[in-house]
Design an enzyme around this catalytic site. Structure first.
Site, PDB file in Angstrom:
ATOM      1  N   ASN A 111      92.229 -24.348  81.975  1.00  0.00           N
ATOM      2  CA  ASN A 111      90.956 -23.639  81.973  1.00  0.00           C
ATOM      3  C   ASN A 111      91.281 -22.126  82.498  1.00  0.00           C
ATOM      4  OD1 ASN A 111      89.664 -25.776  80.971  1.00  0.00           O
ATOM      5  ND2 ASN A 111      88.801 -26.155  82.882  1.00  0.00           N
ATOM      6  N   ASP A 113      88.482 -20.222  83.465  1.00  0.00           N
ATOM      7  CA  ASP A 113      87.379 -19.829  84.049  1.00  0.00           C
ATOM      8  C   ASP A 113      87.491 -19.423  85.464  1.00  0.00           C
ATOM      9  OD1 ASP A 113      87.169 -22.298  84.890  1.00  0.00           O
ATOM     10  OD2 ASP A 113      86.063 -23.122  83.206  1.00  0.00           O
ATOM     11  N   HIS A 128      97.234 -21.681  81.048  1.00  0.00           N
ATOM     12  CA  HIS A 128      96.764 -20.576  80.003  1.00  0.00           C
ATOM     13  C   HIS A 128      96.191 -19.379  80.577  1.00  0.00           C
ATOM     14  CE1 HIS A 128      96.194 -24.395  77.180  1.00  0.00           C
ATOM     15  NE2 HIS A 128      97.234 -24.033  77.348  1.00  0.00           N
ATOM     16  N   GLY A 197      88.832 -34.272  81.280  1.00  0.00           N
ATOM     17  CA  GLY A 197      88.016 -33.482  80.421  1.00  0.00           C
ATOM     18  C   GLY A 197      89.003 -32.537  79.512  1.00  0.00           C
ATOM     19  N   ALA A 241      82.929 -35.728  84.112  1.00  0.00           N
ATOM     20  CA  ALA A 241      83.626 -35.549  85.449  1.00  0.00           C
ATOM     21  C   ALA A 241      83.211 -35.377  86.784  1.00  0.00           C
ATOM     22  CB  ALA A 241      84.654 -34.240  84.905  1.00  0.00           C
TER      23      ALA A 241
HETATM   24  P1  OAD Z   1      88.674 -29.552  74.446  1.00  0.00           P
HETATM   25  O1  OAD Z   1      87.559 -28.643  74.013  1.00  0.00           O
HETATM   26  O2  OAD Z   1      89.734 -29.625  73.462  1.00  0.00           O
HETATM   27  O3  OAD Z   1      88.385 -30.772  75.076  1.00  0.00           O
HETATM   28  C1  OAD Z   1      87.359 -30.954  75.957  1.00  0.00           C
HETATM   29  C2  OAD Z   1      87.203 -32.421  76.310  1.00  0.00           C
HETATM   30  O4  OAD Z   1      86.386 -32.645  77.321  1.00  0.00           O
HETATM   31  C3  OAD Z   1      86.878 -33.304  75.328  1.00  0.00           C
HETATM   32  O5  OAD Z   1      87.913 -34.390  75.224  1.00  0.00           O
HETATM   33  C4  OAD Z   1      85.409 -33.864  75.591  1.00  0.00           C
HETATM   34  O6  OAD Z   1      85.263 -35.491  75.003  1.00  0.00           O
HETATM   35  C5  OAD Z   1      85.772 -33.711  77.187  1.00  0.00           C
HETATM   36  N1  OAD Z   1      84.335 -33.667  77.962  1.00  0.00           N
HETATM   37  C6  OAD Z   1      83.186 -32.984  77.515  1.00  0.00           C
HETATM   38  N2  OAD Z   1      82.331 -33.046  78.446  1.00  0.00           N
HETATM   39  C7  OAD Z   1      83.023 -33.582  79.552  1.00  0.00           C
HETATM   40  C8  OAD Z   1      82.383 -33.804  80.693  1.00  0.00           C
HETATM   41  N3  OAD Z   1      81.190 -33.570  81.394  1.00  0.00           N
HETATM   42  N4  OAD Z   1      83.419 -34.389  81.627  1.00  0.00           N
HETATM   43  C9  OAD Z   1      84.665 -34.866  81.271  1.00  0.00           C
HETATM   44  N5  OAD Z   1      85.190 -34.480  80.213  1.00  0.00           N
HETATM   45  C10 OAD Z   1      84.286 -34.063  79.131  1.00  0.00           C
HETATM   46  O7  OAD Z   1      89.533 -28.870  75.645  1.00  0.00           O
HETATM   47  P2  OAD Z   1      90.978 -28.534  76.273  1.00  0.00           P
HETATM   48  O8  OAD Z   1      91.372 -30.113  76.078  1.00  0.00           O
HETATM   49  O9  OAD Z   1      90.874 -27.932  77.508  1.00  0.00           O
HETATM   50  O10 OAD Z   1      93.829 -23.134  74.956  1.00  0.00           O
HETATM   51  O11 OAD Z   1      91.570 -27.692  75.259  1.00  0.00           O
HETATM   52  C11 OAD Z   1      92.786 -27.409  75.553  1.00  0.00           C
HETATM   53  C12 OAD Z   1      93.124 -25.962  75.050  1.00  0.00           C
HETATM   54  O12 OAD Z   1      92.709 -25.553  73.704  1.00  0.00           O
HETATM   55  C13 OAD Z   1      92.262 -24.997  76.014  1.00  0.00           C
HETATM   56  O13 OAD Z   1      92.771 -24.436  77.030  1.00  0.00           O
HETATM   57  C14 OAD Z   1      92.327 -23.772  74.782  1.00  0.00           C
HETATM   58  C15 OAD Z   1      92.212 -24.312  73.561  1.00  0.00           C
HETATM   59  O14 OAD Z   1      92.892 -23.896  72.563  1.00  0.00           O
HETATM   60  C16 OAD Z   1      93.864 -21.891  74.656  1.00  0.00           C
HETATM   61  O15 OAD Z   1      92.899 -21.014  74.800  1.00  0.00           O
HETATM   62  C17 OAD Z   1      95.216 -21.483  74.837  1.00  0.00           C
END
Ligand code: OAD
Length: 250
Positions: A111, A113, A128, A197, A241
């Site tokens: 993240n 953020d 990132h 997450g 989470a």
């Molecule tokens: P994603 O948006 O791909 O995935 C978010 C995940 O969080 C999903 O598997 C959801 O099921 C899960 N989720 C949703 N709500 C949740 C909660 N309350 N508690 C726990 N899990 C929850 O996000 P990332 O895997 O972080 O890269 O994405 C990876 C990268 O893709 C990002 O850092 C970004 C993007 O391209 C860049 O910008 C370089």
């Protein structure tokens, strides 16, 4: 994997014992850890995937920095602005407490953020980058955005006068090699690894839990939805989470 609600989250005795005894703990977080703070995720119903008709991968790309740095800033300023009133949630706060609970604790996030730091995490390996920082395209000098004026965009580098860009990893770019190297070393050395997450499909970040598992760590996923990693985990806790982590910490 059974879905769990806040009052039905059950933690196995095995995991409880491992948490009690662990010294080297590694946590990898993704957008889902900030979902309960109101930050949209990228996948699974995320609301921030398109900006002025441009898909996320286009506006957030290395090519766009070359083509239209002003537009890149407009998009990142919009995202930064939308983070203005966002607060860390119980997941960020639990993870921040763990730095003092475990002897050797590593937090790695995808993240940008800054919510882990806002919750009190002192050392955050940001794979990132960080949306609150700018980086010079010429000399690589970095500066916190809150130390600079809102204008001009792109900001001008104080060190060399070059144009600055958001200090984040964009599509088509490599991760900061030094940060990833340290993250991989720590993953290979941990006993207990939590993956919180993340959709676990963006590499090389998604490789880190595999590094930990291969090195013998106990792998635990916290995510309401299954991911490609789920089957490789020793345990998957299908919950949010912000609800699961405080229960793990109890
Ligand atoms: P994603 O948006 O791909 O995935 C978010 C995940 O969080 C999903 O598997 C959801 O099921 C899960 N989720 C949703 N709500 C949740 C909660 N309350 N508690 C726990 N899990 C929850 O996000 P990332 O895997 O972080 O890269 O994405 C990876 C990268 O893709 C990002 O850092 C970004 C993007 O391209 C860049 O910008 C370089």
């Amino acid at each position: 994997m059974t879905k769990q609600t806040a009052d039905s989250i059950s933690i196995s005795d095995e995991l409880r014992a491992r948490i009690r005894n662990a010294r080297r703990v590694f946590v990898l977080t993704g957008a889902g850890v900030s979902a309960e703070s109101g930050v949209p995720t990228f996948r699974g119903g995320g609301a921030s995937a398109v900006w002025k008709g441009l898909p996320f991968e286009v506006i957030s790309s290395a090519e766009m920095v070359e083509r239209d740095l002003g537009a890149v800033w407009e998009w990142f300023d919009y995202r930064l602005d939308s983070l203005g009133h966002v607060e860390p949630n119980p997941a960020h706060r639990t993870i921040a407490r763990w730095q003092d609970r475990f002897e050797d604790f590593t937090l790695v996030t995808q993240n940008i953020d800054g919510l882990h730091a806002a919750a009190g995490s002192r050392e955050v390996l940001e794979l990132h980058g960080n949306i609150r920082r700018a980086r010079c395209v010429k000399c690589e000098a970095r500066e916190a955005l809150d130390k600079m004026n809102a204008e001009p965009r792109p900001p001008v580098c104080r060190a060399c006068g070059g144009a600055m860009r958001p200090d984040v990893v964009l599509f088509g770019e490599l991760l900061p090699a030094d940060v990833f190297r340290v993250a991989a070393e720590r993953a290979a050395a941990c006993e207990l690894c939590f993956v919180v997450g993340t959709s676990a499909i963006v590499y090389p970040a998604a490789q880190l839990p595999l590094v930990a598992r291969r090195a013998g760590a106990y792998l635990v996923e916290i995510n309401p939805e299954p991911t490609p990693l789920s089957e490789l985990c020793h345990e998957t806790i299908a919950g949010r989470a912000g609800e699961v982590l405080p229960v793990l910490d109890a």
